[in-house]
Design a protein around this motif. Sequence first.
Motif: not given
Length: 215
Positions: A143-158, A161-170
């Motif tokens: 229903d909704v794409y949440i990847g970059r560069p959309e509104y819901w995209g994560n501004p932190f990059v593996i 900005d760190g490993d996968r757990s780091d960017v999720i935590r950030k």
Amino acid sequence: MASNNRQNSKMTDDGANVTSTPSHDTRQASSSIHVNNLSYDATEEQLYSSFCVCGDIKSVRIITDRLTGNSRGFAFVEFKNTTAVSDAIKLDGMRINGRPVKITVAQPRNSINDNRVVQNREEYQRNTPSRTRVVHCKKSQYDVYIGRPEYWGNPFVIGKDGDRSDVIRKYRAWIMKKPEMLERAKTELRGKVLACWCKPEACHGDVLAEIADND
């Protein structure tokens, strides 16, 4: 020994006397009121000053959102005695911080029933899958794409900005400081299928799904 219980005698159609003992009302009188339609900017001090004329107040509690800390628009006022409640109910419709409020009696909580409700809710949450799901954008319908560069995209990059757990935590720490996004996640994403490029790996979409499904 005479009984302290008051008994009533009643004669039936066949002439027999039947003795009955009146039942006792075991309901506990409430010493609290529920204040609804409360302005989101209202303070506990305003509630205290509004209801202190009814009697001595034991506590005032504005209910807030667990994620944002913002008011949910209702509160509870507990008095030191039950007689103050009847006076407080008469103030139904009064304006607090410019907004008319709805005042009702807050029923006393039954600890046994409350425990059962909590247990049932926890069991439901364990056995019921999340209403909001995250899938791979190329492998499933969504229903909704949440990847970059959309509104819901994560501004932190593996990597940067760190490993996968780091960017999720950030990402979690970052979005928790954005009340507008938190509110939009609840209203726009709840129950939807979200898509990114990460699944089945963990990603920021899991954070969004958690926020969307949080009551």
